[in-house]
Design a protein around this motif. Structure first.
Motif, PDB file in Angstrom:
ATOM      1  N   LEU A 111       0.825  -1.205   0.000  1.00  0.00           N
ATOM      2  CA  LEU A 111       0.000   0.000   0.000  1.00  0.00           C
ATOM      3  C   LEU A 111       0.862   1.259   0.000  1.00  0.00           C
ATOM      4  O   LEU A 111       1.995   1.249   0.478  1.00  0.00           O
ATOM      5  N   ASP A 112       0.289   2.345  -0.522  1.00  0.00           N
ATOM      6  CA  ASP A 112       1.017   3.613  -0.485  1.00  0.00           C
ATOM      7  C   ASP A 112       0.746   4.318   0.852  1.00  0.00           C
ATOM      8  O   ASP A 112      -0.070   3.877   1.663  1.00  0.00           O
ATOM      9  N   LEU A 113       1.420   5.436   1.070  1.00  0.00           N
ATOM     10  CA  LEU A 113       1.354   6.149   2.342  1.00  0.00           C
ATOM     11  C   LEU A 113      -0.068   6.603   2.673  1.00  0.00           C
ATOM     12  O   LEU A 113      -0.514   6.475   3.817  1.00  0.00           O
ATOM     13  N   GLU A 114      -0.798   7.113   1.706  1.00  0.00           N
ATOM     14  CA  GLU A 114      -2.163   7.586   1.964  1.00  0.00           C
ATOM     15  C   GLU A 114      -3.093   6.439   2.343  1.00  0.00           C
ATOM     16  O   GLU A 114      -3.962   6.593   3.204  1.00  0.00           O
ATOM     17  N   ARG A 129      -1.092  11.341  18.022  1.00  0.00           N
ATOM     18  CA  ARG A 129      -1.251  12.325  16.944  1.00  0.00           C
ATOM     19  C   ARG A 129       0.048  12.580  16.181  1.00  0.00           C
ATOM     20  O   ARG A 129       0.314  13.690  15.746  1.00  0.00           O
ATOM     21  N   LEU A 130       0.845  11.539  16.015  1.00  0.00           N
ATOM     22  CA  LEU A 130       2.081  11.669  15.262  1.00  0.00           C
ATOM     23  C   LEU A 130       2.064  10.873  13.967  1.00  0.00           C
ATOM     24  O   LEU A 130       2.628  11.302  12.966  1.00  0.00           O
ATOM     25  N   ALA A 131       1.446   9.723  13.982  1.00  0.00           N
ATOM     26  CA  ALA A 131       1.531   8.805  12.840  1.00  0.00           C
ATOM     27  C   ALA A 131       0.986   9.418  11.554  1.00  0.00           C
ATOM     28  O   ALA A 131       1.487   9.122  10.467  1.00  0.00           O
ATOM     29  N   MET A 132      -0.013  10.270  11.647  1.00  0.00           N
ATOM     30  CA  MET A 132      -0.586  10.867  10.442  1.00  0.00           C
ATOM     31  C   MET A 132       0.361  11.901   9.818  1.00  0.00           C
ATOM     32  O   MET A 132       0.176  12.282   8.680  1.00  0.00           O
ATOM     33  N   LYS A 133       1.378  12.305  10.556  1.00  0.00           N
ATOM     34  CA  LYS A 133       2.343  13.284  10.044  1.00  0.00           C
ATOM     35  C   LYS A 133       3.580  12.622   9.444  1.00  0.00           C
ATOM     36  O   LYS A 133       4.355  13.279   8.772  1.00  0.00           O
ATOM     37  N   LYS A 135       6.155  10.655   7.182  1.00  0.00           N
ATOM     38  CA  LYS A 135       6.323  10.536   5.727  1.00  0.00           C
ATOM     39  C   LYS A 135       6.929   9.189   5.339  1.00  0.00           C
ATOM     40  O   LYS A 135       6.909   8.811   4.175  1.00  0.00           O
ATOM     41  N   ASP A 136       7.468   8.473   6.310  1.00  0.00           N
ATOM     42  CA  ASP A 136       8.121   7.190   6.079  1.00  0.00           C
ATOM     43  C   ASP A 136       7.092   6.062   6.205  1.00  0.00           C
ATOM     44  O   ASP A 136       6.511   5.857   7.282  1.00  0.00           O
ATOM     45  N   ILE A 141       3.797   1.534   8.892  1.00  0.00           N
ATOM     46  CA  ILE A 141       3.568   0.086   8.929  1.00  0.00           C
ATOM     47  C   ILE A 141       3.890  -0.462  10.315  1.00  0.00           C
ATOM     48  O   ILE A 141       3.152  -1.288  10.859  1.00  0.00           O
ATOM     49  N   ASP A 142       4.989   0.016  10.913  1.00  0.00           N
ATOM     50  CA  ASP A 142       5.338  -0.419  12.269  1.00  0.00           C
ATOM     51  C   ASP A 142       4.238  -0.053  13.258  1.00  0.00           C
ATOM     52  O   ASP A 142       3.889  -0.854  14.128  1.00  0.00           O
ATOM     53  N   ARG A 143       3.680   1.151  13.115  1.00  0.00           N
ATOM     54  CA  ARG A 143       2.609   1.579  14.024  1.00  0.00           C
ATOM     55  C   ARG A 143       1.391   0.678  13.866  1.00  0.00           C
ATOM     56  O   ARG A 143       0.793   0.244  14.846  1.00  0.00           O
ATOM     57  N   ILE A 144       1.010   0.408  12.627  1.00  0.00           N
ATOM     58  CA  ILE A 144      -0.179  -0.420  12.391  1.00  0.00           C
ATOM     59  C   ILE A 144       0.024  -1.815  12.959  1.00  0.00           C
ATOM     60  O   ILE A 144      -0.828  -2.332  13.691  1.00  0.00           O
ATOM     61  N   THR A 145       1.155  -2.448  12.669  1.00  0.00           N
ATOM     62  CA  THR A 145       1.384  -3.816  13.161  1.00  0.00           C
ATOM     63  C   THR A 145       1.472  -3.840  14.688  1.00  0.00           C
ATOM     64  O   THR A 145       0.954  -4.761  15.318  1.00  0.00           O
ATOM     65  N   GLU A 146       2.093  -2.824  15.264  1.00  0.00           N
ATOM     66  CA  GLU A 146       2.205  -2.770  16.722  1.00  0.00           C
ATOM     67  C   GLU A 146       0.823  -2.645  17.362  1.00  0.00           C
ATOM     68  O   GLU A 146       0.485  -3.368  18.289  1.00  0.00           O
ATOM     69  N   ARG A 147      -0.021  -1.735  16.848  1.00  0.00           N
ATOM     70  CA  ARG A 147      -1.346  -1.534  17.427  1.00  0.00           C
ATOM     71  C   ARG A 147      -2.249  -2.752  17.213  1.00  0.00           C
ATOM     72  O   ARG A 147      -3.027  -3.120  18.086  1.00  0.00           O
ATOM     73  N   VAL A 148      -2.136  -3.373  16.045  1.00  0.00           N
ATOM     74  CA  VAL A 148      -2.948  -4.558  15.780  1.00  0.00           C
ATOM     75  C   VAL A 148      -2.543  -5.694  16.721  1.00  0.00           C
ATOM     76  O   VAL A 148      -3.396  -6.375  17.291  1.00  0.00           O
ATOM     77  N   ALA A 149      -1.243  -5.892  16.901  1.00  0.00           N
ATOM     78  CA  ALA A 149      -0.772  -6.960  17.789  1.00  0.00           C
ATOM     79  C   ALA A 149      -1.222  -6.708  19.226  1.00  0.00           C
ATOM     80  O   ALA A 149      -1.658  -7.637  19.924  1.00  0.00           O
ATOM     81  N   VAL A 150      -1.131  -5.454  19.672  1.00  0.00           N
ATOM     82  CA  VAL A 150      -1.546  -5.123  21.037  1.00  0.00           C
ATOM     83  C   VAL A 150      -3.039  -5.375  21.219  1.00  0.00           C
ATOM     84  O   VAL A 150      -3.467  -5.977  22.198  1.00  0.00           O
ATOM     85  N   ARG A 151      -3.828  -4.912  20.263  1.00  0.00           N
ATOM     86  CA  ARG A 151      -5.280  -5.094  20.388  1.00  0.00           C
ATOM     87  C   ARG A 151      -5.685  -6.557  20.249  1.00  0.00           C
ATOM     88  O   ARG A 151      -6.640  -6.993  20.885  1.00  0.00           O
ATOM     89  N   ALA A 152      -4.969  -7.306  19.431  1.00  0.00           N
ATOM     90  CA  ALA A 152      -5.294  -8.728  19.280  1.00  0.00           C
ATOM     91  C   ALA A 152      -4.976  -9.494  20.554  1.00  0.00           C
ATOM     92  O   ALA A 152      -5.644 -10.473  20.885  1.00  0.00           O
ATOM     93  N   ALA A 153      -3.953  -9.046  21.288  1.00  0.00           N
ATOM     94  CA  ALA A 153      -3.569  -9.722  22.526  1.00  0.00           C
ATOM     95  C   ALA A 153      -4.393  -9.270  23.715  1.00  0.00           C
ATOM     96  O   ALA A 153      -4.347  -9.894  24.771  1.00  0.00           O
ATOM     97  N   LYS A 154      -5.150  -8.207  23.547  1.00  0.00           N
ATOM     98  CA  LYS A 154      -5.943  -7.678  24.648  1.00  0.00           C
ATOM     99  C   LYS A 154      -6.934  -8.735  25.122  1.00  0.00           C
ATOM    100  O   LYS A 154      -7.637  -9.347  24.328  1.00  0.00           O
ATOM    101  N   GLY A 155      -6.954  -8.959  26.399  1.00  0.00           N
ATOM    102  CA  GLY A 155      -7.843  -9.961  26.972  1.00  0.00           C
ATOM    103  C   GLY A 155      -7.259 -11.355  26.994  1.00  0.00           C
ATOM    104  O   GLY A 155      -7.919 -12.319  27.362  1.00  0.00           O
TER     105      GLY A 155
END
Length: 188
Positions: A111-114, A129-133, A135-136, A141-155
């Protein structure tokens, strides 16, 4: 229409609305006199205060949205706010559940940045409020995978460990044989 005609029309409309309100209150008074009295007192106090204070009058006009002949816009006529992002092209949680972290990273690199920012916005992954700013794309991608892993492990504290889930089914218990009745040791 002259200003006198407009004033007369407003006066007529107010008189008709007051009569309709009085009629509705009298009908309510037949069924629930206490509520009718409370509503009448409430409307009287609000009207008196609005007559005395321009601040209250203005606040009521804004709250009721009737100033200058405006009516409340219907849901269909409301304009969508222009800064809303489009939904993400994939569901990162579904990909993570199917393919794990590496599979998710593989899909996100396509996927592209947008498109990555759309996913971040849709799933509210920009808590600082940093990830939307950024440019890399790698950082996003690191933010998305980190948040998904954390939420998947929740509970996970309430779920059985993975080792227990992969074990074979426990052996079925065989029915117990009934013991023969014991003889009475105290003869009569």
């Amino acid at each position: 229409m002259s200003s006198e005609d407009a004033a007369q029309e407003r006066s007529t409309r107010i008189t008709e609305e007051s009569a309709a309100a009085a009629h509705a209150l009298s009908e309510l008074a037949e069924r629930d006199p206490q509520l009718a009295g409370q509503l009448a007192r409430l409307v009287s106090v609000i009207a008196a205060e609005a007559g005395r204070s321009t601040r209250i009058s203005k606040a009521l006009r804004t709250a009721l949205n009737v100033g200058a002949g405006q009516e409340e816009p219907s849901a269909a006529s409301r304009v969508r706010r222009p800064h809303r992002r489009t939904p993400g092209v994939l569901d990162p949680f579904a990909v993570y559940a199917d393919s794990g972290e590496e599979g998710l990273r593989d899909e996100l690199t396509k996927l592209d940045l947008e498109q990555l920012r759309d996913i971040v916005a849709e799933h509210q992954m920009d808590h600082d409020r940093l990830a939307m700013k950024w440019k890399d794309t790698a950082r996003v991608i690191d933010r998305i995978t980190e948040r998904v892993a954390v939420r998947a492990a929740k509970g996970s504290a309430f779920r059985p460990p993975q080792a227990e889930l992969s074990k074979e089914e426990p052996p079925k218990e065989e029915p117990l044989e009934q013991e023969p009745p014991k003889e009475d040791i105290n003869p009569k």
